[in-house]
Design a protein around this motif. Structure first.
Motif, short mmCIF file in Angstrom:
data_model
loop_
_atom_site.label_atom_id
_atom_site.label_comp_id
_atom_site.label_asym_id
_atom_site.label_seq_id
_atom_site.Cartn_x
_atom_site.Cartn_y
_atom_site.Cartn_z
N HIS A 6 0.82 -1.22 0.00
CA HIS A 6 0.00 0.00 0.00
C HIS A 6 0.85 1.27 0.00
O HIS A 6 0.57 2.20 -0.78
CB HIS A 6 -0.98 -0.03 1.18
N PRO A 7 1.92 1.37 0.83
CA PRO A 7 2.74 2.60 0.78
C PRO A 7 3.36 2.85 -0.60
O PRO A 7 3.41 4.01 -1.04
CB PRO A 7 3.81 2.35 1.85
N LEU A 8 3.79 1.80 -1.27
CA LEU A 8 4.35 1.98 -2.61
C LEU A 8 3.28 2.49 -3.57
O LEU A 8 3.53 3.40 -4.37
CB LEU A 8 4.95 0.66 -3.12
N LEU A 9 2.08 1.95 -3.48
CA LEU A 9 0.99 2.40 -4.36
C LEU A 9 0.60 3.85 -4.06
O LEU A 9 0.26 4.60 -4.98
CB LEU A 9 -0.20 1.47 -4.23
N GLU A 10 0.69 4.26 -2.81
CA GLU A 10 0.42 5.68 -2.48
C GLU A 10 1.47 6.59 -3.10
O GLU A 10 1.14 7.67 -3.60
CB GLU A 10 0.37 5.86 -0.97
N ARG A 11 2.73 6.15 -3.08
CA ARG A 11 3.79 6.96 -3.72
C ARG A 11 3.56 7.03 -5.23
O ARG A 11 3.78 8.07 -5.85
CB ARG A 11 5.17 6.39 -3.38
N LEU A 12 3.10 5.93 -5.81
CA LEU A 12 2.75 5.94 -7.23
C LEU A 12 1.65 6.96 -7.49
O LEU A 12 1.77 7.78 -8.41
CB LEU A 12 2.27 4.55 -7.66
N ARG A 13 0.60 6.93 -6.68
CA ARG A 13 -0.52 7.88 -6.84
C ARG A 13 -0.02 9.31 -6.80
O ARG A 13 -0.41 10.15 -7.62
CB ARG A 13 -1.55 7.65 -5.73
N ASP A 14 0.91 9.61 -5.88
CA ASP A 14 1.43 10.97 -5.75
C ASP A 14 2.33 11.37 -6.91
O ASP A 14 2.43 12.55 -7.24
CB ASP A 14 2.18 11.10 -4.42
N ALA A 15 3.00 10.39 -7.53
CA ALA A 15 3.94 10.69 -8.62
C ALA A 15 3.24 10.88 -9.97
O ALA A 15 3.74 11.62 -10.82
CB ALA A 15 4.97 9.58 -8.73
N SER A 37 -0.46 -9.72 -5.15
CA SER A 37 0.86 -10.21 -4.82
C SER A 37 0.66 -11.27 -3.74
O SER A 37 0.47 -10.93 -2.57
CB SER A 37 1.74 -9.07 -4.30
N GLY A 38 0.65 -12.52 -4.15
CA GLY A 38 0.31 -13.58 -3.21
C GLY A 38 -1.13 -13.42 -2.77
O GLY A 38 -2.03 -13.31 -3.59
N ASP A 39 -1.35 -13.33 -1.46
CA ASP A 39 -2.72 -13.14 -0.99
C ASP A 39 -3.06 -11.68 -0.71
O ASP A 39 -4.14 -11.38 -0.21
CB ASP A 39 -3.03 -14.02 0.23
N LYS A 40 -2.17 -10.74 -1.05
CA LYS A 40 -2.49 -9.31 -0.97
C LYS A 40 -3.11 -8.88 -2.29
O LYS A 40 -2.63 -9.23 -3.35
CB LYS A 40 -1.23 -8.48 -0.72
N ARG A 41 -4.20 -8.10 -2.19
CA ARG A 41 -4.90 -7.64 -3.38
C ARG A 41 -5.15 -6.14 -3.26
O ARG A 41 -5.50 -5.65 -2.19
CB ARG A 41 -6.21 -8.39 -3.56
N TYR A 42 -5.01 -5.44 -4.39
CA TYR A 42 -5.24 -4.00 -4.44
C TYR A 42 -6.04 -3.67 -5.70
O TYR A 42 -5.65 -4.05 -6.80
CB TYR A 42 -3.91 -3.23 -4.49
N LEU A 43 -7.13 -2.97 -5.51
CA LEU A 43 -7.92 -2.47 -6.63
C LEU A 43 -7.52 -1.02 -6.85
O LEU A 43 -7.61 -0.19 -5.92
CB LEU A 43 -9.42 -2.56 -6.33
N LEU A 44 -7.03 -0.73 -8.05
CA LEU A 44 -6.60 0.63 -8.40
C LEU A 44 -7.60 1.21 -9.39
O LEU A 44 -7.87 0.61 -10.42
CB LEU A 44 -5.21 0.61 -9.02
N ARG A 45 -8.13 2.37 -9.06
CA ARG A 45 -9.08 3.05 -9.95
C ARG A 45 -8.38 4.24 -10.59
O ARG A 45 -7.85 5.11 -9.89
CB ARG A 45 -10.30 3.50 -9.16
N ILE A 54 -7.21 3.68 -4.13
CA ILE A 54 -6.53 2.41 -3.86
C ILE A 54 -7.38 1.68 -2.83
O ILE A 54 -7.56 2.17 -1.71
CB ILE A 54 -5.11 2.64 -3.29
N VAL A 55 -7.91 0.53 -3.21
CA VAL A 55 -8.73 -0.27 -2.29
C VAL A 55 -7.94 -1.52 -1.93
O VAL A 55 -7.70 -2.38 -2.79
CB VAL A 55 -10.09 -0.65 -2.92
N GLU A 56 -7.52 -1.59 -0.68
CA GLU A 56 -6.78 -2.76 -0.23
C GLU A 56 -7.77 -3.87 0.14
O GLU A 56 -8.79 -3.61 0.77
CB GLU A 56 -5.92 -2.40 0.98
N ASP A 57 -7.45 -5.09 -0.27
CA ASP A 57 -8.32 -6.25 -0.05
C ASP A 57 -9.77 -5.95 -0.46
O ASP A 57 -10.68 -6.01 0.37
CB ASP A 57 -8.27 -6.72 1.41
N PRO A 58 -9.99 -5.63 -1.72
CA PRO A 58 -11.36 -5.29 -2.15
C PRO A 58 -12.30 -6.48 -2.00
O PRO A 58 -11.89 -7.63 -2.15
CB PRO A 58 -11.17 -4.92 -3.62
N HIS A 59 -13.54 -6.17 -1.74
CA HIS A 59 -14.59 -7.18 -1.67
C HIS A 59 -14.69 -7.87 -3.03
O HIS A 59 -14.57 -7.20 -4.07
CB HIS A 59 -15.92 -6.52 -1.30
N PRO A 60 -14.90 -9.17 -3.06
CA PRO A 60 -14.99 -9.87 -4.35
C PRO A 60 -16.06 -9.32 -5.29
O PRO A 60 -15.97 -9.51 -6.50
CB PRO A 60 -15.33 -11.32 -3.96
#
Length: 134
Positions: A6-15, A37-45, A54-60
């Motif tokens: 999540h922190p890396l994705l936030e830096r992406l959002r800011d860049a 990434s394995g069992d971590k999931r991120y929905l990026l809009r 950035i939605v961490e562990d989005p609902h199916p």
């Protein structure tokens, strides 16, 4: 080594808004992307080349247009600069079995250049962090 988190994705959002190339190729980018990434999931809009949510562990039940699914080791190699052979591009990694590309391939192709730049910015942000930690 950098990990997809999540922190890396936030830096992406800011860049993204400050990147001149993204301002050109991302102008029409409107899609929802699932990264895992394995069992971590991120929905990026994305909306007009900006990462708006950035939605961490989005609902199916939350819909996405396409997904990139890989293990943590694949993301670590993909985020290196330069990445090792087979991890330099989404297509290479997918064709060689390191990650899975799922969903609406038409939407992926419509946004290919902008999404390619997004992944390059993700790699840049990962390197900036690992360089600061070294």
């Amino acid at each position: 080594m950098a990990a997809l988190d999540h922190p890396l994705l936030e830096r992406l959002r800011d860049a993204m808004p400050n990147d001149p190339e993204m301002q050109i190729v991302g102008k029409f980018m409107r899609c929802d992307v699932l990264l895992s990434s394995g069992d971590k999931r991120y929905l990026l809009r994305f909306d007009h080349g900006r990462l708006t949510e950035i939605v961490e562990d989005p609902h199916p039940a939350l819909a996405w247009n396409f997904a990139l699914k890989a293990g943590p080791g694949t993301w670590e190699r993909f985020l290196q600069d330069p990445p090792p052979p087979e991890f330099h591009d989404v297509w290479a990694a997918a064709w060689l079995g390191h990650l899975t590309l799922e969903g609406d391939i038409k939407v992926f192709m419509q946004n290919h250049f902008a999404f390619w730049r997004t992944l390059k910015l993700l790699r840049i942000q990962a390197q900036a962090t690992s360089g600061a930690a070294a």
